[in-house]
Motif scaffolding. Structure first.
Motif, PDB file in Angstrom:
ATOM      1  N   PRO A   1      56.146  -0.196  14.279  1.00  0.00           N
ATOM      2  CA  PRO A   1      55.203  -1.321  14.230  1.00  0.00           C
ATOM      3  C   PRO A   1      55.784  -2.539  14.940  1.00  0.00           C
ATOM      4  O   PRO A   1      57.001  -2.706  15.029  1.00  0.00           O
ATOM      5  CB  PRO A   1      55.050  -1.593  12.723  1.00  0.00           C
ATOM      6  N   PRO A   2      54.930  -3.404  15.461  1.00  0.00           N
ATOM      7  CA  PRO A   2      55.416  -4.606  16.145  1.00  0.00           C
ATOM      8  C   PRO A   2      55.906  -5.645  15.147  1.00  0.00           C
ATOM      9  O   PRO A   2      55.632  -5.569  13.950  1.00  0.00           O
ATOM     10  CB  PRO A   2      54.163  -5.108  16.883  1.00  0.00           C
TER      11      PRO A   2
ATOM     12  N   THR B   1      46.641   3.487  28.211  1.00  0.00           N
ATOM     13  CA  THR B   1      45.560   2.674  27.652  1.00  0.00           C
ATOM     14  C   THR B   1      45.962   2.098  26.301  1.00  0.00           C
ATOM     15  O   THR B   1      46.870   2.617  25.630  1.00  0.00           O
ATOM     16  CB  THR B   1      44.290   3.519  27.465  1.00  0.00           C
ATOM     17  N   VAL B   2      45.252   1.030  25.918  1.00  0.00           N
ATOM     18  CA  VAL B   2      45.477   0.449  24.582  1.00  0.00           C
ATOM     19  C   VAL B   2      45.163   1.477  23.507  1.00  0.00           C
ATOM     20  O   VAL B   2      45.852   1.549  22.476  1.00  0.00           O
ATOM     21  CB  VAL B   2      44.605  -0.814  24.406  1.00  0.00           C
ATOM     22  N   ARG B   3      44.157   2.281  23.736  1.00  0.00           N
ATOM     23  CA  ARG B   3      43.795   3.322  22.766  1.00  0.00           C
ATOM     24  C   ARG B   3      44.957   4.300  22.557  1.00  0.00           C
ATOM     25  O   ARG B   3      45.217   4.720  21.429  1.00  0.00           O
ATOM     26  CB  ARG B   3      42.553   4.061  23.266  1.00  0.00           C
ATOM     27  N   THR B   4      45.650   4.637  23.636  1.00  0.00           N
ATOM     28  CA  THR B   4      46.793   5.553  23.518  1.00  0.00           C
ATOM     29  C   THR B   4      47.924   4.901  22.724  1.00  0.00           C
ATOM     30  O   THR B   4      48.543   5.542  21.866  1.00  0.00           O
ATOM     31  CB  THR B   4      47.297   5.961  24.910  1.00  0.00           C
ATOM     32  N   VAL B   5      48.201   3.619  22.994  1.00  0.00           N
ATOM     33  CA  VAL B   5      49.235   2.912  22.235  1.00  0.00           C
ATOM     34  C   VAL B   5      48.879   2.908  20.755  1.00  0.00           C
ATOM     35  O   VAL B   5      49.726   3.163  19.888  1.00  0.00           O
ATOM     36  CB  VAL B   5      49.400   1.465  22.747  1.00  0.00           C
ATOM     37  N   ARG B   6      47.611   2.612  20.455  1.00  0.00           N
ATOM     38  CA  ARG B   6      47.179   2.579  19.059  1.00  0.00           C
ATOM     39  C   ARG B   6      47.332   3.957  18.409  1.00  0.00           C
ATOM     40  O   ARG B   6      47.756   4.071  17.259  1.00  0.00           O
ATOM     41  CB  ARG B   6      45.723   2.092  18.980  1.00  0.00           C
ATOM     42  N   PHE B   7      46.999   4.999  19.173  1.00  0.00           N
ATOM     43  CA  PHE B   7      47.130   6.366  18.664  1.00  0.00           C
ATOM     44  C   PHE B   7      48.595   6.694  18.378  1.00  0.00           C
ATOM     45  O   PHE B   7      48.915   7.263  17.334  1.00  0.00           O
ATOM     46  CB  PHE B   7      46.565   7.352  19.692  1.00  0.00           C
ATOM     47  N   TYR B   8      49.496   6.306  19.275  1.00  0.00           N
ATOM     48  CA  TYR B   8      50.918   6.558  19.065  1.00  0.00           C
ATOM     49  C   TYR B   8      51.431   5.808  17.836  1.00  0.00           C
ATOM     50  O   TYR B   8      52.270   6.321  17.087  1.00  0.00           O
ATOM     51  CB  TYR B   8      51.727   6.136  20.298  1.00  0.00           C
ATOM     52  N   ARG B   9      50.948   4.594  17.643  1.00  0.00           N
ATOM     53  CA  ARG B   9      51.337   3.827  16.457  1.00  0.00           C
ATOM     54  C   ARG B   9      50.896   4.534  15.191  1.00  0.00           C
ATOM     55  O   ARG B   9      51.658   4.661  14.229  1.00  0.00           O
ATOM     56  CB  ARG B   9      50.720   2.431  16.503  1.00  0.00           C
ATOM     57  N   GLU B  10      49.659   5.029  15.187  1.00  0.00           N
ATOM     58  CA  GLU B  10      49.127   5.706  14.004  1.00  0.00           C
ATOM     59  C   GLU B  10      49.882   6.989  13.710  1.00  0.00           C
ATOM     60  O   GLU B  10      50.032   7.372  12.545  1.00  0.00           O
ATOM     61  CB  GLU B  10      47.634   6.000  14.198  1.00  0.00           C
ATOM     62  N   ARG B  11      50.393   7.648  14.753  1.00  0.00           N
ATOM     63  CA  ARG B  11      51.156   8.894  14.578  1.00  0.00           C
ATOM     64  C   ARG B  11      52.623   8.634  14.255  1.00  0.00           C
ATOM     65  O   ARG B  11      53.386   9.565  14.012  1.00  0.00           O
ATOM     66  CB  ARG B  11      51.067   9.743  15.848  1.00  0.00           C
TER      67      ARG B  11
ATOM     68  N   TYR C   1      55.528  -6.971  20.748  1.00  0.00           N
ATOM     69  CA  TYR C   1      56.227  -5.753  21.153  1.00  0.00           C
ATOM     70  C   TYR C   1      57.375  -6.155  22.082  1.00  0.00           C
ATOM     71  O   TYR C   1      57.326  -7.204  22.723  1.00  0.00           O
ATOM     72  CB  TYR C   1      55.281  -4.796  21.869  1.00  0.00           C
ATOM     73  N   ASP C   2      58.391  -5.300  22.150  1.00  0.00           N
ATOM     74  CA  ASP C   2      59.539  -5.640  22.991  1.00  0.00           C
ATOM     75  C   ASP C   2      59.953  -4.454  23.852  1.00  0.00           C
ATOM     76  O   ASP C   2      59.244  -3.442  23.937  1.00  0.00           O
ATOM     77  CB  ASP C   2      60.712  -6.133  22.126  1.00  0.00           C
ATOM     78  N   ASP C   3      61.126  -4.579  24.479  1.00  0.00           N
ATOM     79  CA  ASP C   3      61.586  -3.543  25.413  1.00  0.00           C
ATOM     80  C   ASP C   3      61.823  -2.201  24.730  1.00  0.00           C
ATOM     81  O   ASP C   3      61.724  -1.149  25.378  1.00  0.00           O
ATOM     82  CB  ASP C   3      62.871  -3.996  26.109  1.00  0.00           C
ATOM     83  N   THR C   4      62.172  -2.204  23.430  1.00  0.00           N
ATOM     84  CA  THR C   4      62.398  -0.928  22.745  1.00  0.00           C
ATOM     85  C   THR C   4      61.096  -0.141  22.617  1.00  0.00           C
ATOM     86  O   THR C   4      61.088   1.089  22.716  1.00  0.00           O
ATOM     87  CB  THR C   4      63.018  -1.148  21.354  1.00  0.00           C
ATOM     88  N   HIS C   5      59.974  -0.846  22.397  1.00  0.00           N
ATOM     89  CA  HIS C   5      58.679  -0.162  22.347  1.00  0.00           C
ATOM     90  C   HIS C   5      58.331   0.430  23.713  1.00  0.00           C
ATOM     91  O   HIS C   5      57.857   1.569  23.810  1.00  0.00           O
ATOM     92  CB  HIS C   5      57.580  -1.135  21.909  1.00  0.00           C
ATOM     93  N   LEU C   6      58.577  -0.348  24.772  1.00  0.00           N
ATOM     94  CA  LEU C   6      58.279   0.140  26.120  1.00  0.00           C
ATOM     95  C   LEU C   6      59.155   1.345  26.465  1.00  0.00           C
ATOM     96  O   LEU C   6      58.669   2.340  27.033  1.00  0.00           O
ATOM     97  CB  LEU C   6      58.489  -0.979  27.136  1.00  0.00           C
TER      98      LEU C   6
ATOM     99  N   ILE D   1      57.410  15.730  19.499  1.00  0.00           N
ATOM    100  CA  ILE D   1      57.972  14.423  19.836  1.00  0.00           C
ATOM    101  C   ILE D   1      58.052  13.543  18.591  1.00  0.00           C
ATOM    102  O   ILE D   1      59.018  12.809  18.393  1.00  0.00           O
ATOM    103  CB  ILE D   1      57.130  13.741  20.935  1.00  0.00           C
ATOM    104  N   ALA D   2      57.026  13.629  17.736  1.00  0.00           N
ATOM    105  CA  ALA D   2      57.034  12.842  16.496  1.00  0.00           C
ATOM    106  C   ALA D   2      58.209  13.245  15.614  1.00  0.00           C
ATOM    107  O   ALA D   2      58.888  12.401  15.019  1.00  0.00           O
ATOM    108  CB  ALA D   2      55.719  13.028  15.747  1.00  0.00           C
ATOM    109  N   GLU D   3      58.485  14.554  15.536  1.00  0.00           N
ATOM    110  CA  GLU D   3      59.604  15.033  14.715  1.00  0.00           C
ATOM    111  C   GLU D   3      60.936  14.593  15.319  1.00  0.00           C
ATOM    112  O   GLU D   3      61.872  14.219  14.593  1.00  0.00           O
ATOM    113  CB  GLU D   3      59.536  16.557  14.586  1.00  0.00           C
ATOM    114  N   LEU D   4      61.048  14.661  16.644  1.00  0.00           N
ATOM    115  CA  LEU D   4      62.268  14.201  17.304  1.00  0.00           C
ATOM    116  C   LEU D   4      62.469  12.702  17.071  1.00  0.00           C
ATOM    117  O   LEU D   4      63.585  12.252  16.789  1.00  0.00           O
ATOM    118  CB  LEU D   4      62.205  14.487  18.806  1.00  0.00           C
ATOM    119  N   SER D   5      61.387  11.935  17.183  1.00  0.00           N
ATOM    120  CA  SER D   5      61.482  10.488  16.979  1.00  0.00           C
ATOM    121  C   SER D   5      61.930  10.167  15.566  1.00  0.00           C
ATOM    122  O   SER D   5      62.756   9.271  15.347  1.00  0.00           O
ATOM    123  CB  SER D   5      60.120   9.828  17.265  1.00  0.00           C
ATOM    124  N   GLU D   6      61.396  10.919  14.600  1.00  0.00           N
ATOM    125  CA  GLU D   6      61.784  10.690  13.203  1.00  0.00           C
ATOM    126  C   GLU D   6      63.260  10.985  13.003  1.00  0.00           C
ATOM    127  O   GLU D   6      63.978  10.249  12.311  1.00  0.00           O
ATOM    128  CB  GLU D   6      60.942  11.565  12.282  1.00  0.00           C
TER     129      GLU D   6
END
Length: 210
Positions: A26-27, A11-21, A36-41, A60-65
């Motif tokens: 950011p796009p 959902t868009v809400r989930t995407v927004r939540f992931y962005r906030e976390r 947004y592009d293929d790297t976001h997907l 996951i947030a720590e791994l992404s960082e």
């Protein structure tokens, strides 16, 4: 954002939540339009796969960082070139599968600091298939990945010292071309000495006869 959410199956809400976390970057913005592009997907697919394997959003947030702080592949592959080692490209989930869930942010950062791992968009590059396979085998044998990486740091220090020794020895009687030409001899000496050192550790101690 709606197109990205639709492509990722969330959902868009989930995407927004992931962005906030901070789970996705950011796009790119052009006026009021967010691109947004293929790297976001790809990052959203990675998050979904890691969640399926039991990772928490905080983990996951720590791994992404840690991934985002890592060196890119161009810098990684420039180390020690030319090399006999074969790099391996992996996704985050493939890396996790190699080490049976032992890929913590701390272990990931240690591997990045060692130069074992680099990033290329959403792909991870391991500098050496041999080191990847051996590390994974040790973890499967019950040795924690943190201890494998700590041992790797010590091995790296000793290997650098041995390389310096042979480099200086050969340069004292030749040039850089001779170093490249004679490197198999240096490797053979180190392999033979390590083999005999292990033999000495595995041999039972001599017993006094009274």
């Amino acid at each position: 954002m709606e197109e990205l959410a639709r492509a990722a199956g969330i959902t868009v809400r989930t995407v927004r939540f992931y962005r906030e976390r901070g789970l996705i970057k950011p796009p790119r913005r052009e006026g009021r339009i967010a691109w947004y592009d293929d790297t976001h997907l790809a990052r959203l697919h990675t998050i979904a796969q890691l969640l399926e394997r039991g990772h928490t959003l905080n983990g996951i947030a720590e791994l992404s960082e840690a991934f985002d702080r890592g060196r890119d592949v161009a810098e990684l592959l420039g180390i020690g070139s030319p090399t006999e080692e074969i790099p391996v490209r992996l996704t985050a989930t493939e890396l996790a599968d190699h080490f049976a869930g032992d890929v913590t942010p701390e272990n990931l950062q240690a591997a990045l600091d060692l130069g074992y791992l680099g990033t290329d968009g959403e792909e991870i590059v391991h500098i050496s298939r041999r080191l990847l396979d051996v590390s994974a085998a040790l973890v499967r044998e019950g040795i924690p990945l943190a201890e494998v990486l700590a041992a790797a740091r010590t091995v790296r220090d000793h290997a650098d010292a041995l390389a310096t020794l042979f480099h200086e020895l050969i340069l004292a009687h030749g040039d850089e071309k001779d170093v490249q030409r004679l490197r198999p001899l240096a490797k053979s000496v180190v392999e033979a000495e390590l083999s005999m050192a292990l033999d000495r550790r595995l041999s039972p101690p001599a017993r006094d006869i009274t």
